[in-house]
Design a protein around this motif. Structure first.
Motif, PDB file in Angstrom:
ATOM      1  N   ALA A  67       0.808  -1.220   0.000  1.00  0.00           N
ATOM      2  CA  ALA A  67       0.000   0.000   0.000  1.00  0.00           C
ATOM      3  C   ALA A  67       0.842   1.272   0.000  1.00  0.00           C
ATOM      4  O   ALA A  67       0.305   2.358  -0.230  1.00  0.00           O
ATOM      5  N   LEU A  68       2.140   1.168   0.259  1.00  0.00           N
ATOM      6  CA  LEU A  68       2.984   2.368   0.276  1.00  0.00           C
ATOM      7  C   LEU A  68       3.052   2.989  -1.115  1.00  0.00           C
ATOM      8  O   LEU A  68       3.106   2.279  -2.119  1.00  0.00           O
ATOM      9  N   PRO A  69       3.047   4.319  -1.175  1.00  0.00           N
ATOM     10  CA  PRO A  69       3.135   4.968  -2.496  1.00  0.00           C
ATOM     11  C   PRO A  69       4.529   4.805  -3.092  1.00  0.00           C
ATOM     12  O   PRO A  69       5.518   4.633  -2.378  1.00  0.00           O
ATOM     13  N   GLY A  70       4.602   4.871  -4.420  1.00  0.00           N
ATOM     14  CA  GLY A  70       5.885   4.777  -5.096  1.00  0.00           C
ATOM     15  C   GLY A  70       6.085   3.447  -5.788  1.00  0.00           C
ATOM     16  O   GLY A  70       5.404   2.458  -5.497  1.00  0.00           O
ATOM     17  N   ASP A  71       7.025   3.420  -6.699  1.00  0.00           N
ATOM     18  CA  ASP A  71       7.343   2.230  -7.482  1.00  0.00           C
ATOM     19  C   ASP A  71       8.805   1.863  -7.221  1.00  0.00           C
ATOM     20  O   ASP A  71       9.709   2.619  -7.559  1.00  0.00           O
ATOM     21  N   GLN A 105      16.591  -8.654  -3.334  1.00  0.00           N
ATOM     22  CA  GLN A 105      16.571  -7.204  -3.348  1.00  0.00           C
ATOM     23  C   GLN A 105      16.587  -6.700  -4.793  1.00  0.00           C
ATOM     24  O   GLN A 105      17.356  -7.199  -5.624  1.00  0.00           O
ATOM     25  N   ILE A 106      15.788  -5.691  -5.061  1.00  0.00           N
ATOM     26  CA  ILE A 106      15.722  -5.149  -6.417  1.00  0.00           C
ATOM     27  C   ILE A 106      16.964  -4.320  -6.728  1.00  0.00           C
ATOM     28  O   ILE A 106      17.538  -4.420  -7.812  1.00  0.00           O
ATOM     29  N   ASN A 154      19.387  -0.069  10.495  1.00  0.00           N
ATOM     30  CA  ASN A 154      19.902   0.621   9.314  1.00  0.00           C
ATOM     31  C   ASN A 154      19.380  -0.022   8.030  1.00  0.00           C
ATOM     32  O   ASN A 154      19.057   0.665   7.057  1.00  0.00           O
ATOM     33  N   LEU A 155      19.277  -1.347   8.042  1.00  0.00           N
ATOM     34  CA  LEU A 155      18.777  -2.067   6.871  1.00  0.00           C
ATOM     35  C   LEU A 155      17.308  -1.746   6.611  1.00  0.00           C
ATOM     36  O   LEU A 155      16.896  -1.556   5.461  1.00  0.00           O
ATOM     37  N   VAL A 156      16.500  -1.669   7.668  1.00  0.00           N
ATOM     38  CA  VAL A 156      15.083  -1.350   7.511  1.00  0.00           C
ATOM     39  C   VAL A 156      14.906   0.060   6.976  1.00  0.00           C
ATOM     40  O   VAL A 156      14.070   0.318   6.100  1.00  0.00           O
ATOM     41  N   LEU A 210      13.045   0.844   3.482  1.00  0.00           N
ATOM     42  CA  LEU A 210      11.842   1.661   3.413  1.00  0.00           C
ATOM     43  C   LEU A 210      12.028   2.848   2.471  1.00  0.00           C
ATOM     44  O   LEU A 210      11.104   3.220   1.740  1.00  0.00           O
ATOM     45  N   SER A 211      13.206   3.437   2.508  1.00  0.00           N
ATOM     46  CA  SER A 211      13.460   4.581   1.626  1.00  0.00           C
ATOM     47  C   SER A 211      13.452   4.162   0.153  1.00  0.00           C
ATOM     48  O   SER A 211      13.100   4.962  -0.716  1.00  0.00           O
ATOM     49  N   ARG A 212      13.832   2.915  -0.131  1.00  0.00           N
ATOM     50  CA  ARG A 212      13.830   2.419  -1.510  1.00  0.00           C
ATOM     51  C   ARG A 212      12.582   1.592  -1.823  1.00  0.00           C
ATOM     52  O   ARG A 212      12.449   1.066  -2.908  1.00  0.00           O
ATOM     53  N   ARG A 213      11.712   1.483  -0.800  1.00  0.00           N
ATOM     54  CA  ARG A 213      10.491   0.666  -0.915  1.00  0.00           C
ATOM     55  C   ARG A 213      10.811  -0.775  -1.283  1.00  0.00           C
ATOM     56  O   ARG A 213      10.164  -1.389  -2.137  1.00  0.00           O
ATOM     57  N   GLU A 214      11.839  -1.309  -0.639  1.00  0.00           N
ATOM     58  CA  GLU A 214      12.226  -2.714  -0.830  1.00  0.00           C
ATOM     59  C   GLU A 214      11.361  -3.580   0.079  1.00  0.00           C
ATOM     60  O   GLU A 214      11.740  -3.934   1.198  1.00  0.00           O
ATOM     61  N   GLY A 215      10.167  -3.901  -0.408  1.00  0.00           N
ATOM     62  CA  GLY A 215       9.224  -4.642   0.419  1.00  0.00           C
ATOM     63  C   GLY A 215       9.734  -6.000   0.849  1.00  0.00           C
ATOM     64  O   GLY A 215       9.489  -6.437   1.975  1.00  0.00           O
TER      65      GLY A 215
END
Length: 309
Positions: free
Chosen positions: A29-33, A81-82, A263-265, A269-274
């Protein structure tokens, strides 16, 4: 006992599925791609974005993505990880031991200092020692951890020079003592107050007066009667607190530059790495569930009246 453990293990399954599903949906649900974020302001062919999403399964319905993730978890695969194209399991495997060390240091400090202060205050309830412990714990509860972290940096690193303001080597346990102390401060206060209340209450119990009337040695009365009954609520809190310490390490790791899960989280979150966030939460949920099972089993050790059929 065996049937109780088996029943508890079965109860963990819906809790595990529900928790991971909730986090998975929240990340969705977080915004961004996350794929588009890799390229920043650069222009990119939409066909290439679609191909990358197909490679990671991001073009599938959310329930299908979750089922694929759940199937992979049972095979030891937490996704990829993307940004770095590394397996999430490898990334967590590098960061998690650091947070585990930090949590262990904080937990040991909480148990040793918090329980000791609580015992001293509880056995001297109403006296100056008790008042001093209550004032100290109230101050620790009132001060946010990030404020306490900067205060400790100023006192022990800048003024006294006992350590560096930030951690230079996250694999060195000695450098984790200061952040571990900050992390343990809030839990220490609650453990001390809970232990103090439990000790003071049990000191007035009938079984304590009976033990004294029988002429039992004071050491035996305190260790076998007072402590075992008083530690039940404390053990319950400590079991829950392990999970709180691991999640609370996110703020502490940021203050002291500890390269752990926090730090990893933040980076994920900043990169939206779900996949990374959900993988970390999955590991924490598993730890939390098994720790609570161990705590429940410890009840029977502390109180012989408790039996699990």
């Amino acid at each position: 006992m065996g049937r109780y453990v088996a029943r508890r293990l079965l109860q963990m399954i819906p809790v595990f599925i529900g928790t991971t599903l909730l986090i998975f949906l929240m990340m969705y649900a977080l915004p961004g791609d996350p794929v588009r974020a890799l390229y920043g302001e650069q222009s990119i062919d939409p066909a290439q974005i679609a191909r990358i999403k197909a490679d990671y399964g991001l073009d599938q319905p959310i329930i299908k993505q979750y089922l694929d993730y759940l199937l992979g978890v049972f095979q030891g695969d937490f996704g990829t990880q993307i940004a770095s194209r590394r397996p999430v399991a490898d990334v967590i495997g590098e960061a998690f031991p650091v947070t585990i060390r930090l949590t262990i240091i904080a937990f040991v400090f909480t148990v040793v200092v918090g329980v000791s202060l609580g015992i001293v205050a509880g056995m001297r309830a109403g006296k100056k020692t008790d008042t001093g412990v209550l004032v100290l714990t109230l101050a620790l509860i009132s001060v946010p951890s990030f404020v306490l972290g900067f205060v400790f940096q100023q006192i022990f690193a800048t003024s006294l020079g006992w350590t560096t303001p930030t951690v230079q080597d996250s694999l060195d346990p000695s450098q984790l003592i200061l952040p571990g102390t900050v992390l343990a401060s809030l839990s220490l206060a609650y453990v001390a107050r809970l232990t103090r209340t439990s000790i003071a209450e049990n000191m007035r119990a009938d079984y304590m007066r009976t033990a004294v009337a029988k002429g039992l040695p004071r050491r035996r009365i305190i260790s076998m009667h007072l402590m075992r009954n008083s530690m039940i609520p404390v053990v319950t809190f400590l079991g829950i607190d392990i999970g709180n310490l691991m999640t609370g390490a996110i703020v502490t790791e940021g203050i002291f530059n500890v390269q752990g899960v926090g730090n990893l989280v933040y980076q994920a979150l900043s990169r939206r790495e779900g996949a990374t966030v959900v993988g970390i939460v999955t590991v924490m949920v598993i730890i939390y569930l098994f720790v609570n099972l161990i705590v429940d089993l410890l009840y029977a050790v502390l109180d012989p009246r408790i039996r699990y059929a």
